[in-house]
Design a protein around this motif. Sequence first.
Motif, PDB file in Angstrom:
ATOM      1  N   LEU A  58       7.383   3.514   5.667  1.00  0.00           N
ATOM      2  CA  LEU A  58       8.781   3.113   5.469  1.00  0.00           C
ATOM      3  C   LEU A  58       9.676   4.338   5.333  1.00  0.00           C
ATOM      4  O   LEU A  58      10.697   4.458   6.024  1.00  0.00           O
ATOM      5  CB  LEU A  58       8.909   2.238   4.217  1.00  0.00           C
ATOM      6  CG  LEU A  58      10.297   2.097   3.603  1.00  0.00           C
ATOM      7  CD1 LEU A  58      11.246   1.368   4.545  1.00  0.00           C
ATOM      8  CD2 LEU A  58      10.208   1.379   2.262  1.00  0.00           C
ATOM      9  N   VAL A  59       9.298   5.246   4.451  1.00  0.00           N
ATOM     10  CA  VAL A  59      10.109   6.447   4.226  1.00  0.00           C
ATOM     11  C   VAL A  59      10.233   7.252   5.515  1.00  0.00           C
ATOM     12  O   VAL A  59      11.318   7.710   5.867  1.00  0.00           O
ATOM     13  CB  VAL A  59       9.521   7.305   3.077  1.00  0.00           C
ATOM     14  CG1 VAL A  59      10.221   8.640   2.975  1.00  0.00           C
ATOM     15  CG2 VAL A  59       9.611   6.553   1.752  1.00  0.00           C
ATOM     16  N   TYR A  60       9.142   7.396   6.238  1.00  0.00           N
ATOM     17  CA  TYR A  60       9.172   8.172   7.473  1.00  0.00           C
ATOM     18  C   TYR A  60      10.047   7.503   8.529  1.00  0.00           C
ATOM     19  O   TYR A  60      10.822   8.179   9.217  1.00  0.00           O
ATOM     20  CB  TYR A  60       7.750   8.365   8.009  1.00  0.00           C
ATOM     21  CG  TYR A  60       7.695   9.324   9.168  1.00  0.00           C
ATOM     22  CD1 TYR A  60       7.798  10.694   8.955  1.00  0.00           C
ATOM     23  CD2 TYR A  60       7.570   8.867  10.470  1.00  0.00           C
ATOM     24  CE1 TYR A  60       7.766  11.582  10.019  1.00  0.00           C
ATOM     25  CE2 TYR A  60       7.531   9.741  11.533  1.00  0.00           C
ATOM     26  CZ  TYR A  60       7.627  11.106  11.304  1.00  0.00           C
ATOM     27  OH  TYR A  60       7.608  11.986  12.358  1.00  0.00           O
ATOM     28  N   MET A 120      -0.686  10.491   5.995  1.00  0.00           N
ATOM     29  CA  MET A 120      -0.722   9.043   5.763  1.00  0.00           C
ATOM     30  C   MET A 120       0.059   8.311   6.850  1.00  0.00           C
ATOM     31  O   MET A 120      -0.378   7.267   7.342  1.00  0.00           O
ATOM     32  CB  MET A 120      -0.149   8.704   4.392  1.00  0.00           C
ATOM     33  CG  MET A 120      -1.036   9.161   3.259  1.00  0.00           C
ATOM     34  SD  MET A 120      -0.454   8.548   1.693  1.00  0.00           S
ATOM     35  CE  MET A 120      -1.213   6.940   1.708  1.00  0.00           C
ATOM     36  N   VAL A 121       1.210   8.857   7.217  1.00  0.00           N
ATOM     37  CA  VAL A 121       2.020   8.228   8.266  1.00  0.00           C
ATOM     38  C   VAL A 121       1.277   8.285   9.598  1.00  0.00           C
ATOM     39  O   VAL A 121       1.210   7.288  10.326  1.00  0.00           O
ATOM     40  CB  VAL A 121       3.399   8.912   8.380  1.00  0.00           C
ATOM     41  CG1 VAL A 121       4.163   8.391   9.582  1.00  0.00           C
ATOM     42  CG2 VAL A 121       4.200   8.710   7.104  1.00  0.00           C
ATOM     43  N   TYR A 122       0.702   9.440   9.898  1.00  0.00           N
ATOM     44  CA  TYR A 122      -0.050   9.579  11.146  1.00  0.00           C
ATOM     45  C   TYR A 122      -1.186   8.561  11.198  1.00  0.00           C
ATOM     46  O   TYR A 122      -1.382   7.879  12.203  1.00  0.00           O
ATOM     47  CB  TYR A 122      -0.597  11.004  11.286  1.00  0.00           C
ATOM     48  CG  TYR A 122      -1.451  11.181  12.511  1.00  0.00           C
ATOM     49  CD1 TYR A 122      -0.867  11.354  13.771  1.00  0.00           C
ATOM     50  CD2 TYR A 122      -2.837  11.141  12.428  1.00  0.00           C
ATOM     51  CE1 TYR A 122      -1.641  11.488  14.905  1.00  0.00           C
ATOM     52  CE2 TYR A 122      -3.623  11.274  13.560  1.00  0.00           C
ATOM     53  CZ  TYR A 122      -3.025  11.447  14.781  1.00  0.00           C
ATOM     54  OH  TYR A 122      -3.790  11.569  15.908  1.00  0.00           O
ATOM     55  N   ASN A 123      -1.928   8.447  10.101  1.00  0.00           N
ATOM     56  CA  ASN A 123      -3.045   7.489  10.058  1.00  0.00           C
ATOM     57  C   ASN A 123      -2.552   6.052  10.186  1.00  0.00           C
ATOM     58  O   ASN A 123      -3.217   5.218  10.803  1.00  0.00           O
ATOM     59  CB  ASN A 123      -3.850   7.662   8.772  1.00  0.00           C
ATOM     60  CG  ASN A 123      -4.623   8.954   8.768  1.00  0.00           C
ATOM     61  OD1 ASN A 123      -4.917   9.521   9.809  1.00  0.00           O
ATOM     62  ND2 ASN A 123      -4.935   9.450   7.577  1.00  0.00           N
ATOM     63  N   ALA A 124      -1.403   5.761   9.610  1.00  0.00           N
ATOM     64  CA  ALA A 124      -0.842   4.410   9.725  1.00  0.00           C
ATOM     65  C   ALA A 124      -0.502   4.097  11.177  1.00  0.00           C
ATOM     66  O   ALA A 124      -0.724   2.974  11.648  1.00  0.00           O
ATOM     67  CB  ALA A 124       0.407   4.281   8.860  1.00  0.00           C
ATOM     68  N   SER A 179       0.830  -1.210   0.000  1.00  0.00           N
ATOM     69  CA  SER A 179       0.000   0.000   0.000  1.00  0.00           C
ATOM     70  C   SER A 179       0.862   1.258   0.000  1.00  0.00           C
ATOM     71  O   SER A 179       2.025   1.245   0.418  1.00  0.00           O
ATOM     72  CB  SER A 179      -0.920   0.008   1.223  1.00  0.00           C
ATOM     73  OG  SER A 179      -0.173   0.286   2.395  1.00  0.00           O
ATOM     74  N   LYS A 180       0.264   2.331  -0.463  1.00  0.00           N
ATOM     75  CA  LYS A 180       0.939   3.634  -0.460  1.00  0.00           C
ATOM     76  C   LYS A 180       1.232   4.058   0.989  1.00  0.00           C
ATOM     77  O   LYS A 180       2.265   4.648   1.277  1.00  0.00           O
ATOM     78  CB  LYS A 180       0.051   4.668  -1.145  1.00  0.00           C
ATOM     79  CG  LYS A 180       0.763   5.953  -1.457  1.00  0.00           C
ATOM     80  CD  LYS A 180      -0.154   7.047  -2.000  1.00  0.00           C
ATOM     81  CE  LYS A 180      -0.984   6.645  -3.176  1.00  0.00           C
ATOM     82  NZ  LYS A 180      -1.762   7.782  -3.717  1.00  0.00           N
ATOM     83  N   THR A 181       0.328   3.699   1.893  1.00  0.00           N
ATOM     84  CA  THR A 181       0.524   4.001   3.313  1.00  0.00           C
ATOM     85  C   THR A 181       1.774   3.300   3.835  1.00  0.00           C
ATOM     86  O   THR A 181       2.568   3.900   4.564  1.00  0.00           O
ATOM     87  CB  THR A 181      -0.712   3.577   4.132  1.00  0.00           C
ATOM     88  OG1 THR A 181      -1.853   4.282   3.630  1.00  0.00           O
ATOM     89  CG2 THR A 181      -0.537   3.869   5.600  1.00  0.00           C
TER      90      THR A 181
END
Length: 124
Positions: free
Chosen positions: A42-44, A84-88, A35-37
């Motif tokens: 990963l990047v974060y 997106m990172v926060y939601n993940a 997923s894009k999330t």
Amino acid sequence: MLSKEQRDSARRIMAQQLGQLLTRNPAENLYWTESKTDLMELVYDVYMAESPVDRLGRPYSFSEMARRACTVLHVPMPKNPYAMVYNARERKGVKQKSFFSRYCWLMYCRHSRNPLYAMIRCMR
């Protein structure tokens, strides 16, 4: 349960693998299969743990890393990668481990030398 040393080692290897991936050319036709999330998480994680530096020694920003990862892996760049990172991280009612936990599982339980590449497909 993994030891601190194992987690630190996995984090370093994950950062190296993402760093190598960011140097790839989009023409190599590598595609992210998760997923894009997951990609933004990963990047974060890598950005926060070991901020990679450019060829002049300056640290990359999270948005630069996200943009480059999306370009190389043919993923549309999200409007707000931070959200997106926060939601993940705040998944509620979803039985899913963090991206890093799943990465460690692939590395230590499935004995994968390069867990990231298991999430990428090459289209020729």
